[in-house]
Design a protein around this motif. Structure first.
Motif, mmCIF file in Angstrom:
data_model
loop_
_atom_site.group_PDB
_atom_site.id
_atom_site.type_symbol
_atom_site.label_atom_id
_atom_site.label_comp_id
_atom_site.label_asym_id
_atom_site.label_seq_id
_atom_site.Cartn_x
_atom_site.Cartn_y
_atom_site.Cartn_z
ATOM 1 N N VAL A 145 -27.577 -9.757 7.034
ATOM 2 C CA VAL A 145 -28.906 -10.195 7.443
ATOM 3 C C VAL A 145 -29.787 -8.967 7.662
ATOM 4 C CG1 VAL A 145 -30.252 -11.318 9.262
ATOM 5 C CG2 VAL A 145 -28.108 -12.333 8.505
ATOM 6 N N THR A 146 -29.211 -8.027 8.388
ATOM 7 C CA THR A 146 -29.923 -6.803 8.688
ATOM 8 C C THR A 146 -30.383 -6.110 7.413
ATOM 9 O OG1 THR A 146 -28.501 -6.549 10.581
ATOM 10 C CG2 THR A 146 -29.716 -4.609 9.885
ATOM 11 N N THR A 147 -29.477 -6.040 6.461
ATOM 12 C CA THR A 147 -29.784 -5.342 5.219
ATOM 13 C C THR A 147 -30.944 -6.007 4.491
ATOM 14 O OG1 THR A 147 -27.433 -4.959 5.120
ATOM 15 C CG2 THR A 147 -28.705 -4.342 3.186
ATOM 16 N N THR A 148 -30.929 -7.321 4.461
ATOM 17 C CA THR A 148 -32.007 -8.053 3.795
ATOM 18 C C THR A 148 -33.352 -7.704 4.416
ATOM 19 O OG1 THR A 148 -30.412 -9.830 3.685
ATOM 20 C CG2 THR A 148 -32.648 -10.338 2.970
ATOM 21 N N TYR A 149 -33.385 -7.753 5.738
ATOM 22 C CA TYR A 149 -34.636 -7.422 6.420
ATOM 23 C C TYR A 149 -35.068 -6.006 6.083
ATOM 24 C CZ TYR A 149 -35.049 -11.494 9.404
ATOM 25 O OH TYR A 149 -35.249 -12.753 9.863
ATOM 26 N N LYS A 150 -34.120 -5.132 6.146
ATOM 27 C CA LYS A 150 -34.436 -3.721 5.937
ATOM 28 C C LYS A 150 -35.026 -3.490 4.560
ATOM 29 C CE LYS A 150 -32.203 -0.566 8.891
ATOM 30 N NZ LYS A 150 -31.243 0.512 9.060
ATOM 31 N N GLU A 156 -39.654 -1.886 1.316
ATOM 32 C CA GLU A 156 -40.573 -2.042 0.181
ATOM 33 C C GLU A 156 -41.988 -1.621 0.519
ATOM 34 O OE1 GLU A 156 -40.462 -6.048 -1.295
ATOM 35 O OE2 GLU A 156 -38.311 -5.857 -1.768
ATOM 36 N N VAL A 157 -42.405 -1.877 1.768
ATOM 37 C CA VAL A 157 -43.765 -1.505 2.151
ATOM 38 C C VAL A 157 -43.785 -0.211 2.966
ATOM 39 C CG1 VAL A 157 -44.854 -3.766 2.011
ATOM 40 C CG2 VAL A 157 -43.591 -3.127 4.078
ATOM 41 N N CYS A 197 -47.262 -5.244 8.896
ATOM 42 C CA CYS A 197 -45.833 -5.590 8.889
ATOM 43 C C CYS A 197 -45.673 -7.062 8.519
ATOM 44 C CB CYS A 197 -45.205 -5.302 10.242
ATOM 45 S SG CYS A 197 -43.440 -5.573 10.263
ATOM 46 N N PRO A 198 -44.901 -7.362 7.460
ATOM 47 C CA PRO A 198 -44.857 -8.721 6.920
ATOM 48 C C PRO A 198 -44.099 -9.721 7.782
ATOM 49 C CG PRO A 198 -43.331 -7.313 5.742
ATOM 50 C CD PRO A 198 -44.059 -6.429 6.707
#
Lengths: 477, 253
Positions: A132-137, A142-143, A198-199
Motif C-alpha cells: 500500500v505504502t509503495t503505491t502511494y509513494k 510522479e509529481v 498534493c493529490p
C-alpha cells in the motif's frame, strides 16, 4: 588541537561500536546516549553535532512551571532513550486481541483489515501495508513530492533537512523542544515542490506507517511556492503505549502562496478513572508562513493523554499571510489539558483566526492559553479569537488565558469567550423527542464543536465525532 | 390511553401535586386550567418524566404500561409528546438535523425503517408548510434566536412529525399573538382523530375557542377540584378563578 579533538571523537566512536548491536539502552540521559542514538541511525556528523548542542542546551534549562497542570515530576533519568522498533508479538487472528480494543475499533467503524494492522495481527498479502505504502509513494513521486520517515530524509535528502530543521523551532525554544532535538527518534518528512498541489490527503499512509515512531517524534513539512498539502496526523484508534512521556516537534514552512493544512486527532491513553498510567503529551508545533500570501491552518481534536501541553502556532512573517487554529479539546475523569495557540504577526496585512472549544467532564481541568502578538511592523494585522468552554457536571474546570501583545496601532483584535454548562434542560428536551441520553449528549457536544468539525477533512470529522462520543461515555448522570 | 390515579409529586420537598385522578380515553381532548401555581405545568413535567419532580405516591398507566417506570426517551418513543412552554435552545445543532434524529429515534424504537436524508426532508418541508414556517428555519440552530411564536410553531412542527398518541401542550398559547395561536390550533385540530388524545394545559380559555375540548378540569392546590365540559371554561372566563378558590377553601377550612 584539531588532531586531539578528532582523536577524542574517534575514541568515542570505537568505545561505542561494540554496543551498537544492542537494541535498547538502559535508562538515563547523557552525551553518550545522544551519540549512541545518532550512531545507531548512522547519522551524518552535522546532525550529531546538532543533537549534542541541543543536549547541552537542555541541561541548562528547567521544566516550565507556568502550565496549569499538576503532575508528578518526570524523572528524565528513568527513561530509556533508545529502543529499536519492537517487533510486537504477532497474533494470528483478531480473537487474540483485547476485546475492549476491538469494541472501540467497532465503535469507530474502522475496517476489519485495518483493525488487524493496528492491533498487530498478521495481515495477508493482499493488503500488506508495505505494498500500500509503495503505491502511494509512486503516485506522490510522479509529481515530485517527497513523503518519507525523518530518518530516511536525513539519508536521502540531507540538504533539505539541514536547511530547514530547527528554523521554525530553535533548540532553545523550550525545555521539551530541546530534549526532542537531542534524542528524537523518528517521524515524518514532507516536501511539496513549487506549484504542486498534493493529490491526496497524506493520511491513510501515515495511519499505518507511523505506529512505532517512538516517543520523541519529529515532523518537518515544507511547502514550496504556490503548493498545497493537507496532512492528517494521528490515528483515531486507541493507542496503547508504555512510554509515559511524549515530547514531539512539528515544524511547518510555507513559502510564497503556499498552503499547509495540518489536522490532528489525538487519542492517546488518558489513564484510568483514577488518573493512573496516562500519557504526558508535551509537544511543540509551529508553522512559519515564510512567504507572501502563505497560509497555515492547524486543526486539532484532542481527546487523549493524561496531560496535554500543546500550542500549535503560526509565525506570520510573509505579508498577507494567514494563520488559523481550530481546536476541540476534551478532558474527562482526571485528564488535564493546557492547550491553545500563538499567532505572531510580523508581516503586513497578516490575519489570524482562533476557534477553541474546550469540553470538560468528570474531574478534569481544561485550559485554553493563547497569545496574539502583533509586532511593530505588522501594519493592519487582524485577529479573531473565540474560546468557548463547555462544562459537564460540577467537578470539572475550564480556564481561559488569552494574552495580547500589540505593538502596532493599526491592529484589529477581537476576542469572544463563553462558558456554558450542559443543561439538564437541554438533555431533557432532546430525550423528550425520543433521543437516548447518549445521543442527546452527543448531539449537544457536536453542536458545540460544529465550527471545528466543519474544517476537518470529511472522513476525519466523522471519526472525530465518534471519538468524542467514546471519550464522553458515561460522563453524565 | 392515560390513567392517572392519586398522583402525588414534590419538588425539593415541597408537595405540588396532591392526589390527581384523571382518565383520558383515545380520541379525547382534555383541557387543564387553573390559576398560577396550581400545579398545571408540574403535571405536564411529571408525565414527561422530568427528574426534578419526585413522584411520592400514585400511579400512571399509559397504553397499558407503568409510565412512571419508563425513562424520558422511552415515554417519548411510546408516543407521549410534550410541547414545551419554554422550548430549549441548542446552539450548533441545525433544526433539520435535530428533526431527522428525532423522527428516526421514534421510528427505530417502533420497529420502523429510519428515513434517509431526502425522505426526512420531504416530510419536514411538507409539515413546515402546515405550520407556516419558512424553510430557512431548517438551517438555523435549534430554537436559537427564534421568537416566542417561532419556537411554538417549531413545537407544533415536531408534534406533527412525530405523530404522538398523546400530546401534552404545556401553556403553548402563552405569549402568542392570534395568528400564532391559530397555527397551534390548526395543528392540533388537523391531528385529532379517534386514536389520538390531547392534554391541553392553559391558563386562558382563549385557546379553547380554537381547540374545543371534550373535558375541562380545574386544577387548584394540586388537585382537580372541578371537571366539566367546554362550558366550564367559558364560566371561568366570565367569573375568573376566585369563586372556585373560595368554594374549595370553604370546604377545606
Amino acid at each position: 588541537m584539531e588532531v586531539l579533538e578528532a582523536h577524542a571523537a574517534s575514541e568515542y566512536k570505537y568505545g561505542w561500536s561494540s554496543d551498537i548491536e544492542t537494541d535498547t539502552l538502559p535508562p538515563g540521559l547523557n552525551e553518550d546516549v545522544v551519540r549512541f542514538i545518532s550512531a545507531k541511525k548512522d547519522e551524518p556528523e552535522w546532525l550529531l553535532d546538532y543533537r549534542l548542542e541541543a543536549y547541552r542546551v537542555w541541561r541548562e534549562m528547567v521544566e516550565p512551571k507556568w502550565v496549569n497542570v499538576d503532575y508528578e515530576p518526570v524523572d528524565f533519568n528513568a527513561i530509556s532513550y533508545y529502543a529499536a522498533p519492537k517487533e510486537k508479538p504477532k497474533l494470528n487472528s483478531l480473537d487474540e486481541v483485547d476485546p475492549e480494543l476491538i469494541a472501540t475499533f467497532n465503535k469507530l467503524g474502522i475496517p476489519l483489515e485495518e483493525q488487524k494492522i493496528l492491533s498487530g495481527v498478521a495481515v495477508d498479502a493482499v493488503i500488506d501495508s508495505v505494498s500500500v505504502t509503495t503505491t502511494y509513494k509512486e503516485r506522490l513521486a510522479e509529481v515530485g513530492i517527497i513523503f518519507c520517515s525523518f530518518s530516511e530524509a536525513v539519508k536521502e535528502h540531507p540538504e533539505l533537512v539541514r536547511k530547514y530543521m530547527g528554523t521554525v523551532i530553535p533548540t532553545k525554544d523550550n525545555f521539551y523542544a530541546a530534549l526532542n532535538n537531542a534524542v528524537f527518534s523518528d517521524g515524518s518528512f514532507v516536501y511539496i515542490p513549487k506549484g504542486v498541489r498534493c493529490p491526496m490527503e497524506l493520511s491513510t499512509y501515515f495511519r499505518i506507517n507511523a505506529i512505532n515512531t517512538g516517543q520523541f517524534e519529529r515532523t518537518l513539512i515544507i511547502a514550496e511556492e504556490g503548493s498545497y498539502v493537507s496532512y492528517l496526523e494521528g490515528c483515531t484508534a486507541p493507542k496503547r503505549d508504555e512510554n509515559q512521556l511524549h515530547a514531539a516537534i512539528v515544524e511547518l514552512v510555507a513559502h510564497k502562496d503556499a498552503e499547509i493544512k495540518y489536522s490532528t486527532v489525538q487519542n492517546w491513553y488518558p489513564g484510568d478513572k483514577n488518573g493512573k498510567g496516562g500519557i504526558y503529551n508535551f509537544v511543540t508545533k509551529r508553522g512559519l508562513c515564510e512567504g507572501e500570501n502563505s497560509k497555515i491552518s492547524w486543526t486539532q481534536v484532542e481527546t487523549g493523554s493524561a496531560i496535554t501541553w500543546k500550542y500549535p502556532s503560526c509565525v506570520l512573517k510573509g505579508d498577507n499571510s494567514v494563520g488559523e487554529f481550530y481546536s476541540v479539546a476534551v478532558t474527562n475523569n482526571l485528564q488535564q489539558a493546557d492547550t491553545g495557540t500563538k499567532m505572531i504577526h510580523i508581516g503586513k496585512n497578516t490575519r489570524s483566526t482562533i476557534i477553541s472549544k474546550g469540553i470538560s467532564a468528570g474531574k478534569s481541568q481544561n485550559t485554553y492559553r493563547g497569545l496574539v502578538k502583533v509586532l511593530p511592523k505588522a501594519e493592519n494585522a487582524r485577529n479573531f479569537s473565540q474560546c468557548d468552554s463547555l462544562l459537564m457536571g460540577d467537578k470539572c474546570g475550564a480556564h481561559t488565558f488569552p494574552y495580547l501583545e500589540v505593538d502596532n496601532k493599526s491592529a484589529q483584535i477581537e476576542h469572544e469567550a463563553t462558558t456554558s454548562k450542559i443543561g439538564e434542560d437541554q438533555l431533557f428536551y432532546l430525550k423528550q423527542r425520543g433521543l437516548s441520553e447518549e445521543d442527546a449528549l452527543n448531539t449537544i457536544v457536536n453542536g458545540f464543536c460544529k465550527d471545528v468539525f466543519a474544517v476537518l477533512p470529511m472522513e476525519f470529522a466523522a471519526e472525530a465525532k465518534k471519538l468524542l462520543a467514546i471519550s464522553l461515555e458515561n460522563s453524565v448522570g | 390511553m392515560l390513567s392517572i390515579k392519586n398522583l402525588h409529586s414534590q419538588v425539593e420537598e415541597t408537595p405540588i401535586l396532591k392526589g390527581i385522578n384523571l382518565d383520558i380515553k383515545p380520541g379525547e381532548v382534555h383541557a387543564i386550567m387553573g390559576p398560577n401555581g396550581s400545579g398545571k405545568s408540574t403535571l405536564a413535567s411529571v408525565l414527561a418524566g422530568r427528574e426534578e419532580y419526585e413522584v411520592t405516591d400514585g400511579s400512571v398507566d399509559f397504553l397499558g404500561e407503568d409510565l412512571l417506570e419508563l425513562d424520558v426517551d422511552e415515554r417519548a418513543q411510546n408516543g407521549l409528546f410534550l410541547a414545551f412552554q419554554y422550548p430549549i435552545e441548542i446552539p450548533g445543532v441545525t433544526n433539520a438535523t435535530f428533526l431527522r434524529s428525532s423522527i428516526n429515534a421514534i421510528r427505530k424504537a417502533n420497529g420502523l425503517d429510519e428515513l434517509n436524508g431526502a425522505q426526512a426532508l420531504k416530510l419536514i418541508r411538507e409539515k413546515m408548510a402546515a405550520v407556516e414556517m419558512d424553510p430557512s428555519f431548517l438551517k438555523r440552530s435549534l430554537n436559537e434566536g427564534f421568537s416566542g411564536g417561532e419556537k411554538k410553531r417549531n413545537e407544533m412542527l415536531q408534534m406533527m412529525l412525530l405523530e404522538p398518541k398523546l400530546a401534552i401542550l404545556d401553556e403553548t398559547d402563552s405569549g402568542l399573538d392570534i395568528d400564532a395561536l391559530q397555527v397551534v390550533a390548526k395543528a392540533v385540530n388537523s391531528m385529532r382523530d379517534a386514536n389520538r388524545s390531547f392534554l391541553v394545559v392553559t391558563h386562558y380559555q382563549r385557546l379553547l375557542d380554537h381547540i374545543v375540548p371534550d373535558f375541562v378540569h380545574v386544577l387548584y392546590q394540586g388537585r382537580i377540584v372541578r371537571s366539566g365540559d367546554k362550558s366550564l371554561a367559558l364560566e371561568l372566563e366570565k367569573r375568573g378563578y376566585d369563586w372556585i378558590k373560595e368554594e374549595v377553601d370553604a370546604q377545606t377550612a
